[in-house]
Scaffold this active site. Structure first.
Site, short mmCIF file in Angstrom:
data_model
loop_
_atom_site.label_atom_id
_atom_site.label_comp_id
_atom_site.label_asym_id
_atom_site.label_seq_id
_atom_site.Cartn_x
_atom_site.Cartn_y
_atom_site.Cartn_z
N LYS A 13 0.83 -1.21 0.00
CA LYS A 13 0.00 0.00 0.00
C LYS A 13 0.86 1.26 0.00
CE LYS A 13 -1.99 -1.09 3.90
NZ LYS A 13 -1.24 -2.33 4.19
N ARG A 160 11.49 -0.91 11.02
CA ARG A 160 10.46 -0.55 11.99
C ARG A 160 10.44 -1.53 13.15
NH1 ARG A 160 5.06 0.49 8.58
NH2 ARG A 160 4.22 -0.71 10.33
P1 ADP Z 1 2.24 -1.79 3.25
O1 ADP Z 1 2.24 -0.29 3.20
O2 ADP Z 1 1.05 -2.39 2.58
O3 ADP Z 1 2.44 -2.33 4.64
P2 ADP Z 1 4.81 -1.57 1.83
O4 ADP Z 1 4.47 -0.75 0.65
O5 ADP Z 1 5.55 -0.93 2.94
O6 ADP Z 1 3.48 -2.30 2.41
O7 ADP Z 1 5.62 -2.85 1.30
C1 ADP Z 1 6.15 -3.81 2.22
C2 ADP Z 1 7.55 -4.24 1.74
O8 ADP Z 1 7.41 -5.02 0.54
C3 ADP Z 1 8.48 -3.10 1.41
O9 ADP Z 1 9.77 -3.48 1.80
C4 ADP Z 1 8.38 -2.96 -0.12
O10 ADP Z 1 9.61 -2.50 -0.68
C5 ADP Z 1 8.08 -4.38 -0.55
N1 ADP Z 1 7.16 -4.47 -1.70
C6 ADP Z 1 6.11 -3.66 -1.99
N2 ADP Z 1 5.48 -4.06 -3.12
C7 ADP Z 1 6.13 -5.18 -3.54
C8 ADP Z 1 5.97 -6.07 -4.66
N3 ADP Z 1 4.98 -5.90 -5.56
N4 ADP Z 1 6.84 -7.10 -4.78
C9 ADP Z 1 7.84 -7.29 -3.87
N5 ADP Z 1 8.04 -6.49 -2.79
C10 ADP Z 1 7.21 -5.45 -2.63
P1 ADP Z 2 1.33 -1.79 7.97
O1 ADP Z 2 0.65 -1.38 6.71
O2 ADP Z 2 2.68 -2.32 7.80
O3 ADP Z 2 0.48 -2.69 8.84
P2 ADP Z 2 0.88 0.87 9.13
O4 ADP Z 2 2.01 1.80 9.02
O5 ADP Z 2 -0.31 1.09 8.28
O6 ADP Z 2 1.51 -0.57 8.91
O7 ADP Z 2 0.37 0.79 10.63
C1 ADP Z 2 1.26 0.56 11.70
C2 ADP Z 2 0.48 0.43 13.01
O8 ADP Z 2 -0.21 1.67 13.27
C3 ADP Z 2 -0.62 -0.63 12.99
O9 ADP Z 2 -0.14 -1.92 13.32
C4 ADP Z 2 -1.58 -0.07 14.05
O10 ADP Z 2 -1.10 -0.31 15.36
C5 ADP Z 2 -1.49 1.44 13.81
N1 ADP Z 2 -2.51 1.90 12.83
C6 ADP Z 2 -2.28 2.43 11.60
N2 ADP Z 2 -3.44 2.72 10.99
C7 ADP Z 2 -4.44 2.36 11.84
C8 ADP Z 2 -5.85 2.38 11.77
N3 ADP Z 2 -6.50 2.84 10.67
N4 ADP Z 2 -6.55 1.90 12.83
C9 ADP Z 2 -5.92 1.45 13.92
N5 ADP Z 2 -4.59 1.38 14.06
C10 ADP Z 2 -3.84 1.84 13.02
#
Ligand code: ADP
Ligand code: ADP
Ligand code: ZN
Length: 215
Positions: A13, A160
């Site tokens: 995302k 993180r």
């Molecule tokens: P989210 O915001 O949904 O938690 P991220 O965009 O941070 O996910 O992506 C999680 C990890 O996977 C990052 O290290 C990113 O570089 C990698 N990543 C994102 N999209 C892809 C993909 N299509 N294929 C392989 N790795 C990806």
């Molecule tokens: P990822 O996409 O890798 O799960 P985010 O950066 O979106 O991570 O979120 C990190 C943390 O922040 C989540 O695990 C949660 O604790 C908190 N968080 C983020 N967005 C929300 C939300 N919309 N509602 C509740 N908690 C949230």
């Protein structure tokens, strides 16, 4: 363009939101980024949120709903926005609907990124973020040119705290129980587009643009 990117932790995302932000010139609204900034600054909201985040749980709905309500009223959201990581529960989705109605806005689309759980664990354990500019990398799938250093600004790449295997498993469970129901929620609303998020980053981007009919 008023868009939600939906999907489990690690689905891509943030990666896609950053690219779409540049393309459409609209802000990425990431509740995770906003919460991490609050934790870093030690604001009362950050202090309250930290425990939930470290444990891999969700921050209470009223906190995140308040963040998003405030954020969407800022002038830079007038032409559109990309919600990344919000909503994560049905009550949050209902609150978003009310907020948008108050602002006289409508969602254009909800894009759901689908990725297998085992791939998610690998993506999250290898995720690195620039401490200075926030750009995301992956040690294997999207490595920086120089190990440990940001391509864009030279900043140090950090992991993180919640991207540790144990916390990741917990977050994936929380996703399944609390967030996955939003897929049918938005399908029923006629807003859902589903993308195979297992594909290469650039292919996923292309398919999102096609789903938005702007390719
Ligand atoms: P989210 O915001 O949904 O938690 P991220 O965009 O941070 O996910 O992506 C999680 C990890 O996977 C990052 O290290 C990113 O570089 C990698 N990543 C994102 N999209 C892809 C993909 N299509 N294929 C392989 N790795 C990806
Ligand atoms: P990822 O996409 O890798 O799960 P985010 O950066 O979106 O991570 O979120 C990190 C943390 O922040 C989540 O695990 C949660 O604790 C908190 N968080 C983020 N967005 C929300 C939300 N919309 N509602 C509740 N908690 C949230
Ligand atoms: Zn950087």
């Amino acid at each position: 363009m008023k868009l939600i990117l939906l999907g489990p932790p690690g689905a891509g995302k943030g990666t896609q939101a950053k690219m779409l932000t540049d393309l459409f010139n609209i802000p990425q609204v990431s509740t995770g980024d906003i919460l991490r900034a609050a934790v870093k600054e030690g604001t009362p909201m950050g202090v309250k949120a930290k425990g939930f985040m470290d444990a891999g749980g969700l921050v209470p709905d009223e906190v995140v709903v308040g963040i998003v309500r405030e954020r969407l009223q800022k002038p830079d959201c007038a032409a559109g926005f990309i919600l990344d990581g919000f909503p994560r529960t049905v009550p949050q989705a209902d609150a978003l609907k009310d907020t948008l109605a108050e602002l006289g806005k409508d969602l254009d689309a909800v894009i759901s990124l689908e990725v297998d759980s085992e791939a998610l664990v690998e993506r999250l354990t290898g995720r690195r973020t620039c401490r200075d500019c926030g750009r995301g990398y992956h040690i294997k799938f999207d490595p920086p040119r120089v190990a440990g250093k940001c391509d864009a600004c030279g900043g140090e790449l950090i992991q993180r705290d919640d991207d540790k295997e144990e916390t990741i498993r917990k977050r994936l469970e929380v996703y399944q129980s609390s967030t996955e129901p939003l897929i049918s929620y938005y399908r029923k609303a006629g807003l859902l587009g589903t993308i195979d998020g297992m594909q290469d980053i650039q292919v996923v981007k292309k398919e999102i643009l096609a789903a938005l009919s702007v390719a």
